[in-house]
Design an enzyme around this catalytic site. Structure first.
Site, PDB file in Angstrom:
ATOM      1  N   ILE A 198       0.857  -1.189   0.000  1.00  0.00           N
ATOM      2  CA  ILE A 198       0.000   0.000   0.000  1.00  0.00           C
ATOM      3  C   ILE A 198       0.882   1.222   0.000  1.00  0.00           C
ATOM      4  O   ILE A 198       1.659   1.464   0.932  1.00  0.00           O
ATOM      5  CB  ILE A 198      -0.924   0.021   1.242  1.00  0.00           C
ATOM      6  CG1 ILE A 198      -1.708  -1.287   1.368  1.00  0.00           C
ATOM      7  CG2 ILE A 198      -1.834   1.247   1.205  1.00  0.00           C
ATOM      8  CD1 ILE A 198      -2.653  -1.610   0.220  1.00  0.00           C
ATOM      9  N   GLU A 199       0.775   2.010  -1.074  1.00  0.00           N
ATOM     10  CA  GLU A 199       1.499   3.259  -1.204  1.00  0.00           C
ATOM     11  C   GLU A 199       0.536   4.394  -0.891  1.00  0.00           C
ATOM     12  O   GLU A 199      -0.571   4.443  -1.439  1.00  0.00           O
ATOM     13  CB  GLU A 199       2.036   3.391  -2.638  1.00  0.00           C
ATOM     14  CG  GLU A 199       2.833   4.642  -2.903  1.00  0.00           C
ATOM     15  CD  GLU A 199       3.343   4.700  -4.336  1.00  0.00           C
ATOM     16  OE1 GLU A 199       3.982   5.719  -4.689  1.00  0.00           O
ATOM     17  OE2 GLU A 199       3.122   3.746  -5.120  1.00  0.00           O
ATOM     18  N   ILE A 200       0.941   5.286   0.000  1.00  0.00           N
ATOM     19  CA  ILE A 200       0.116   6.447   0.356  1.00  0.00           C
ATOM     20  C   ILE A 200       0.916   7.676  -0.044  1.00  0.00           C
ATOM     21  O   ILE A 200       2.068   7.829   0.374  1.00  0.00           O
ATOM     22  CB  ILE A 200      -0.224   6.468   1.856  1.00  0.00           C
ATOM     23  CG1 ILE A 200      -0.833   5.124   2.281  1.00  0.00           C
ATOM     24  CG2 ILE A 200      -1.159   7.639   2.163  1.00  0.00           C
ATOM     25  CD1 ILE A 200      -0.931   4.938   3.773  1.00  0.00           C
TER      26      ILE A 200
END
Length: 127
Positions: A121-123
């Site tokens: 998960i890239e934020i």
């Protein structure tokens, strides 16, 4: 002219629905939604993530629905420094970042975490 305008939803296959619900609603602060015959989804903006539990998927489904196979990038609604502070408060480990990347429309600044099924998960924030 392209025939696709935007993403409506995607389907995430998980092993532990409670752990997945905690991550997406508490850590990422998405809104929990139920629909149909007890189905679960996480809503954010104009999109949502529908949840399938491994072995209890709804038809039709992906050819090989596998927990941990996703690599998703979300654009944050708040500055990335606030995201980082929130992740630390939740004691959720950042595995990389902040780093500069190339997004769909412009450069982004990102941190990376893993959800309970080890999906990446890239934020990000736009820069």
């Amino acid at each position: 002219m392209a025939i696709i305008d935007h993403l409506d939803h995607l389907v995430l296959t998980c092993i532990d629905e409670a752990a997945t619900r905690h991550f997406y609603t508490e850590v990422l602060q998405m809104k929990l939604e139920t629909f149909g015959a007890g189905r679960t989804a996480f809503r954010f903006g104009n999109q949502k993530i529908n949840v399938h539990v491994r072995g209890k998927e709804f038809e039709p489904k992906a050819h090989v629905p596998v927990p941990g196979a996703l690599d998703l990038c979300f654009i944050a609604a708040v500055p990335l420094d606030e995201v980082i502070a929130h992740l630390k408060q939740c004691e959720w480990p950042i595995i990389e970042g902040p780093v500069e990347r190339t997004g769909a429309t412009q450069k982004i600044r990102s941190v990376y975490v893993r959800d309970p099924d080890l999906n990446l998960i890239e934020i990000s924030e736009l820069i």
